[in-house]
Design an enzyme around this catalytic site. Sequence first.
Site, PDB file in Angstrom:
ATOM      1  N   ILE A  93       0.828  -1.209   0.000  1.00 13.78           N
ATOM      2  CA  ILE A  93       0.000   0.000   0.000  1.00 13.78           C
ATOM      3  C   ILE A  93       0.865   1.263   0.000  1.00 13.78           C
ATOM      4  O   ILE A  93       0.467   2.300  -0.536  1.00 13.78           O
ATOM      5  CB  ILE A  93      -0.991  -0.014   1.205  1.00 13.78           C
ATOM      6  CG1 ILE A  93      -2.064   1.063   1.077  1.00 13.78           C
ATOM      7  CG2 ILE A  93      -0.271   0.115   2.527  1.00 13.78           C
ATOM      8  CD1 ILE A  93      -3.121   0.771   0.102  1.00 13.78           C
ATOM      9  N   VAL A  94       2.080   1.168   0.535  1.00 15.43           N
ATOM     10  CA  VAL A  94       2.954   2.350   0.583  1.00 15.43           C
ATOM     11  C   VAL A  94       3.610   2.586  -0.775  1.00 15.43           C
ATOM     12  O   VAL A  94       3.527   3.678  -1.344  1.00 15.43           O
ATOM     13  CB  VAL A  94       4.019   2.207   1.702  1.00 15.43           C
ATOM     14  CG1 VAL A  94       4.978   3.396   1.680  1.00 15.43           C
ATOM     15  CG2 VAL A  94       3.338   2.104   3.060  1.00 15.43           C
ATOM     16  N   THR A 108       0.174  -5.804   3.528  1.00 15.51           N
ATOM     17  CA  THR A 108      -1.032  -5.230   2.924  1.00 15.51           C
ATOM     18  C   THR A 108      -1.967  -6.323   2.422  1.00 15.51           C
ATOM     19  O   THR A 108      -3.191  -6.150   2.396  1.00 15.51           O
ATOM     20  CB  THR A 108      -0.653  -4.309   1.740  1.00 15.51           C
ATOM     21  OG1 THR A 108       0.340  -3.393   2.196  1.00 15.51           O
ATOM     22  CG2 THR A 108      -1.841  -3.548   1.207  1.00 15.51           C
ATOM     23  N   SER A 109      -1.373  -7.455   2.004  1.00 14.23           N
ATOM     24  CA  SER A 109      -2.187  -8.499   1.384  1.00 14.23           C
ATOM     25  C   SER A 109      -3.190  -9.106   2.347  1.00 14.23           C
ATOM     26  O   SER A 109      -4.175  -9.700   1.930  1.00 14.23           O
ATOM     27  CB  SER A 109      -1.277  -9.592   0.807  1.00 14.23           C
ATOM     28  OG  SER A 109      -0.475  -9.052  -0.203  1.00 14.23           O
ATOM     29  N   HIS A 160       1.225 -10.654  14.903  1.00 15.00           N
ATOM     30  CA  HIS A 160       0.026 -10.069  15.522  1.00 15.00           C
ATOM     31  C   HIS A 160      -1.167 -10.898  15.065  1.00 15.00           C
ATOM     32  O   HIS A 160      -1.320 -11.178  13.883  1.00 15.00           O
ATOM     33  CB  HIS A 160      -0.068  -8.594  15.108  1.00 15.00           C
ATOM     34  CG  HIS A 160      -1.435  -8.023  15.109  1.00 15.00           C
ATOM     35  ND1 HIS A 160      -2.263  -8.105  16.204  1.00 15.00           N
ATOM     36  CD2 HIS A 160      -2.123  -7.314  14.163  1.00 15.00           C
ATOM     37  CE1 HIS A 160      -3.415  -7.495  15.905  1.00 15.00           C
ATOM     38  NE2 HIS A 160      -3.351  -7.021  14.678  1.00 15.00           N
ATOM     39  N   TYR A 183      -9.624  -5.436  18.724  1.00 13.89           N
ATOM     40  CA  TYR A 183     -10.400  -4.637  17.760  1.00 13.89           C
ATOM     41  C   TYR A 183     -11.209  -5.561  16.868  1.00 13.89           C
ATOM     42  O   TYR A 183     -10.905  -6.764  16.750  1.00 13.89           O
ATOM     43  CB  TYR A 183      -9.499  -3.709  16.943  1.00 13.89           C
ATOM     44  CG  TYR A 183      -8.503  -4.389  16.033  1.00 13.89           C
ATOM     45  CD1 TYR A 183      -8.852  -4.831  14.759  1.00 13.89           C
ATOM     46  CD2 TYR A 183      -7.179  -4.574  16.438  1.00 13.89           C
ATOM     47  CE1 TYR A 183      -7.937  -5.442  13.918  1.00 13.89           C
ATOM     48  CE2 TYR A 183      -6.250  -5.195  15.601  1.00 13.89           C
ATOM     49  CZ  TYR A 183      -6.635  -5.621  14.341  1.00 13.89           C
ATOM     50  OH  TYR A 183      -5.723  -6.230  13.507  1.00 13.89           O
ATOM     51  N   VAL A 209       4.840   1.677   8.154  1.00  8.96           N
ATOM     52  CA  VAL A 209       3.695   2.557   7.914  1.00  8.96           C
ATOM     53  C   VAL A 209       2.422   1.717   7.944  1.00  8.96           C
ATOM     54  O   VAL A 209       2.331   0.717   7.227  1.00  8.96           O
ATOM     55  CB  VAL A 209       3.835   3.245   6.532  1.00  8.96           C
ATOM     56  CG1 VAL A 209       2.626   4.116   6.236  1.00  8.96           C
ATOM     57  CG2 VAL A 209       5.121   4.048   6.454  1.00  8.96           C
ATOM     58  N   TRP A 210       1.469   2.097   8.743  1.00 10.06           N
ATOM     59  CA  TRP A 210       0.181   1.397   8.752  1.00 10.06           C
ATOM     60  C   TRP A 210      -0.623   1.771   7.505  1.00 10.06           C
ATOM     61  O   TRP A 210      -0.406   2.845   6.929  1.00 10.06           O
ATOM     62  CB  TRP A 210      -0.633   1.795   9.990  1.00 10.06           C
ATOM     63  CG  TRP A 210      -0.083   1.248  11.272  1.00 10.06           C
ATOM     64  CD1 TRP A 210       1.223   0.989  11.559  1.00 10.06           C
ATOM     65  CD2 TRP A 210      -0.840   0.879  12.427  1.00 10.06           C
ATOM     66  NE1 TRP A 210       1.321   0.488  12.835  1.00 10.06           N
ATOM     67  CE2 TRP A 210       0.087   0.414  13.381  1.00 10.06           C
ATOM     68  CE3 TRP A 210      -2.201   0.908  12.751  1.00 10.06           C
ATOM     69  CZ2 TRP A 210      -0.325  -0.034  14.651  1.00 10.06           C
ATOM     70  CZ3 TRP A 210      -2.600   0.470  14.007  1.00 10.06           C
ATOM     71  CH2 TRP A 210      -1.665  -0.002  14.933  1.00 10.06           C
ATOM     72  N   VAL A 211      -1.537   0.910   7.145  1.00 10.13           N
ATOM     73  CA  VAL A 211      -2.468   1.238   6.051  1.00 10.13           C
ATOM     74  C   VAL A 211      -3.104   2.602   6.353  1.00 10.13           C
ATOM     75  O   VAL A 211      -3.240   3.464   5.475  1.00 10.13           O
ATOM     76  CB  VAL A 211      -3.570   0.159   5.947  1.00 10.13           C
ATOM     77  CG1 VAL A 211      -4.685   0.626   5.017  1.00 10.13           C
ATOM     78  CG2 VAL A 211      -2.979  -1.160   5.453  1.00 10.13           C
ATOM     79  N   ASP A 235      15.980  25.487  15.255  1.00  8.47           N
ATOM     80  CA  ASP A 235      16.540  26.715  15.820  1.00  8.47           C
ATOM     81  C   ASP A 235      17.822  26.323  16.530  1.00  8.47           C
ATOM     82  O   ASP A 235      17.856  25.337  17.256  1.00  8.47           O
ATOM     83  CB  ASP A 235      15.547  27.412  16.758  1.00  8.47           C
ATOM     84  CG  ASP A 235      15.183  26.561  17.959  1.00  8.47           C
ATOM     85  OD1 ASP A 235      15.266  25.317  17.867  1.00  8.47           O
ATOM     86  OD2 ASP A 235      14.807  27.126  18.998  1.00  8.47           O
ATOM     87  N   GLU A 264      26.547  29.487  30.472  1.00  3.26           N
ATOM     88  CA  GLU A 264      26.557  28.093  30.043  1.00  3.26           C
ATOM     89  C   GLU A 264      28.020  27.704  29.984  1.00  3.26           C
ATOM     90  O   GLU A 264      28.798  28.350  29.284  1.00  3.26           O
ATOM     91  CB  GLU A 264      25.979  28.048  28.635  1.00  3.26           C
ATOM     92  CG  GLU A 264      24.889  27.073  28.433  1.00  3.26           C
ATOM     93  CD  GLU A 264      24.421  27.136  26.997  1.00  3.26           C
ATOM     94  OE1 GLU A 264      23.575  27.992  26.703  1.00  3.26           O
ATOM     95  OE2 GLU A 264      24.933  26.361  26.168  1.00  3.26           O
TER      96      GLU A 264
END
Length: 819
Positions: free
Chosen positions: A11-12, A43-44, A217, A250, A350-352, A542, A647
Amino acid sequence: SKRVVIIGAGIVGTNIADELVSREWTDITVVEQGPLDMPGGSTSHAPGLVFQTTGSRTLSSFAKYTVQKLLSLECFNQVGGLEVAETPERLEDLKRKHGYASSWGIESHLVSAEECRKIYPLLSMDVVLGGLHIPTDGLALAARAVQVLIKRTRKAGVRYLQLTPVTGIEQNDGRVTGVVTKKGTIPADIVLSCAGLWGVEVGAMIDLPIPLLPVEHQYAKTTPVPARKGINPPNWASLPILRHQDRDLYYREHGDQYGIGFYGHRPIPIAAAALGETPEHVDEHNMPSRRDFTPKDFEPAWKLTQELLPSLRESKIADGFNGIMSFTPDGGPLVGRAPNLEGFYVAEAVWVTHSAGVARAVAQLLTAGRAEIDLSECDLGRFEQVQLTPAYVSETGQQNFVEVYDVLHPLQPRESPRNLRVTPFHARQNELGAYFLEAGGWERPQWYESNAALLRELPVGWQPVERDPWSARYSSPISAAEAWKTRTAAAMYDLTPIRRLEVFGPGAVDLLQRLTTGDMSKPPGTVTFTLLLDDQGGIRSDIFVSKLRDDFFLLAVNGNTDLEYVAREARIQAKKDPWQFVHVRDITGGTCCVGLWGPRSADIVSTITSDDLSEKSLPCSRVKTAIIAGIPVTVVRQSFVGEAGLEICASAENGVRLWDALWNAGRPHGVIAAGRAAFNALRLEAGFRSFGSDITTEHNPFEAGLEFAVDGAKEGYVGHAAIKRLAEEKPSRSLRCLTVDDGRSMVLGKEPVFMEGKAVGYVTNSAFGYTIGKPVAYSYLPSGVSVGDAVEIEYFGRRIKATVTAEPLYHKQMSKPAE
Ligand code: FAD
């Protein structure tokens, strides 16, 4: 256009190809080791739940874009998302999440248990206390989206090579030149590794450590659930996606079957190299990213599921597997350029959920030089060397798997590994009862128990307020005493973990002139607070630049990404003109640094040095070398807390002696050691911005109130053209200081800020301002807002009244409050 090779058609990878095509880059080859119709990566088999709301603004922005894009591809089933709470702690957490959603512009509703049941009739009222409903969440049809994207990009000329494992990367003179496959070499100017759980193996081809851990998982499908018979078409869903994070679970519907995902089992890490070659034929049951189901690990999930969703008791587990997904040391994705090879980029872990957003950011980075969304939380270069070792990645990756659904406090330190990096003052800090938090592997004192006795002496105006239980975590009233002592006597702050770079050589002035907004031609002995910008005028960092000699500078920067940027630009400069070479040396670990701040600091130092370090000889923002207590040091007159002070940096082996000398000389003047909690509070009162929250690449100097750090007479530096343009425009927002009206209600950061009932910003930073006796917060607000205007900050669902206030709230010329 540049020749691009993308490794991986998940998917990425396919989304990046698409985003590049839409920006008119077309010379693109996607190389995939598996068959294109089902490549066999994560992804599959991804069930594709997209919950958009997180504590990270960047990740939530990615998720919002993914939803938008998948909707446009007709690959998103927008059923909404419901997160339920079983414990009071989770219920509170959902209130915070509701705040994040408002901050990031995602519609969400806190709902009672009864309302949860209305939204999700299968829920047991015995379990659920309440929930959070997000109507725009839903299900990504990830595998289908990949096919749609392949078809669409092919039409635009993208080449796809399937069953073609990449085995090596070719390079010449520090630049990528091609990708070696089993079927031949493909020339390339840019290579993107989108190899998912194989990221470590592809990284190894260029000696690039990728801090990613593949972990199994569990995901299981039930047999048909009679209560859902005939409602959905096959594999479709109509009920919201459901999260029961108290139990690491889930759910989604697959037609009349249920899909159950479970994170509550032991972490099962795996090396991708052990998976073997992807077979020519991949199907749902035969793919490298799918491992055998371990039913024992799933037993608690099934039991808990039947309690939450009693209708599922009428079904059984039909099929389950252990899918492999990537975890990183901080849970964020890995996005950006490789520091060791020009033209090589990474987009992994990277998650879907975040895939299209990440892809857009990468495409922007390649085509426009910068992403519109701040990438610091996902930058590949954000980790320190010590965080890249396999042991560290394995331990923290597994810990992140375990904690993926836990309620975590923003300050919560990891329990292990600890004591990776300690400063030379560590033993002394331990003797003083330091309470340490960890960042970047460094142990950093937050406060010192030895200062507890000072609480008895604390004047009335400095007494700390009682905090609510959440904001009281990882906090101590002792910080009030440390703040008081800093303002009225002196305190020693350990600044060692602030990254220090030596930049020197014949091209040093030119390099820094080109990269910064300040004037680097000033004489030696000057210290310049300056900005590193990107081409669009966004703030990359900065930094403080101390000029020690004509071609020798000491830089205090924000982290590894700054080091990589300056070092890379130095390499590019030397390539163009070898006489303009510059050395960039990270000296952080070999040195140490103490901030001795407070009105008595000058008295303290004068007793142990014969050098003149008075304000007259060393005015503000000046640097010089000196000898303190027989130790060679570099001294800068500067403080981050709005007080007089110095400092003092020394070589690490002299650190303990330096600490002892300052401590012993300081005791008669009431010196204490003080921690980061006091530092943050005093810093905020003094109006200093914090990189990563108050300022990021999404902000320009005018909005951030940092135009004073841009030298108006200077030209030709990175971002100058944008600064010229921006100087003509009126910013639509600016960073404003807020003080909380009731003087006691704390906020911790990222909470939404409302004006006239509408969310107009979010808290970028906050602390209790001990000197002014009120909580302080900063937020970007629309530019029409004036000092004195009323705002409200939402904290755990409660609206806290605050007022826009002129800043800085404190500077050293002010008369002190009650002492
Ligand atoms: P992949 O899909 O793995 O693609 C990488 C590709 O690179 C592969 O096709 C691979 O074959 C190819 N490749 C690797 N090395 C080479 C090489 N040397 N040469 C050529 N090709 C190579 N995310 C969500 O957002 N929501 C969910 O609900 C969700 N549920 C999940 C449930 C399970 C059980 C699992 C395991 C993961 C889940 N995820 C979920 C995570 C999500 O599936 C992944 O994060 C995502 O699919 C990763 O996409 P990718 O393109 O980076 O990787």
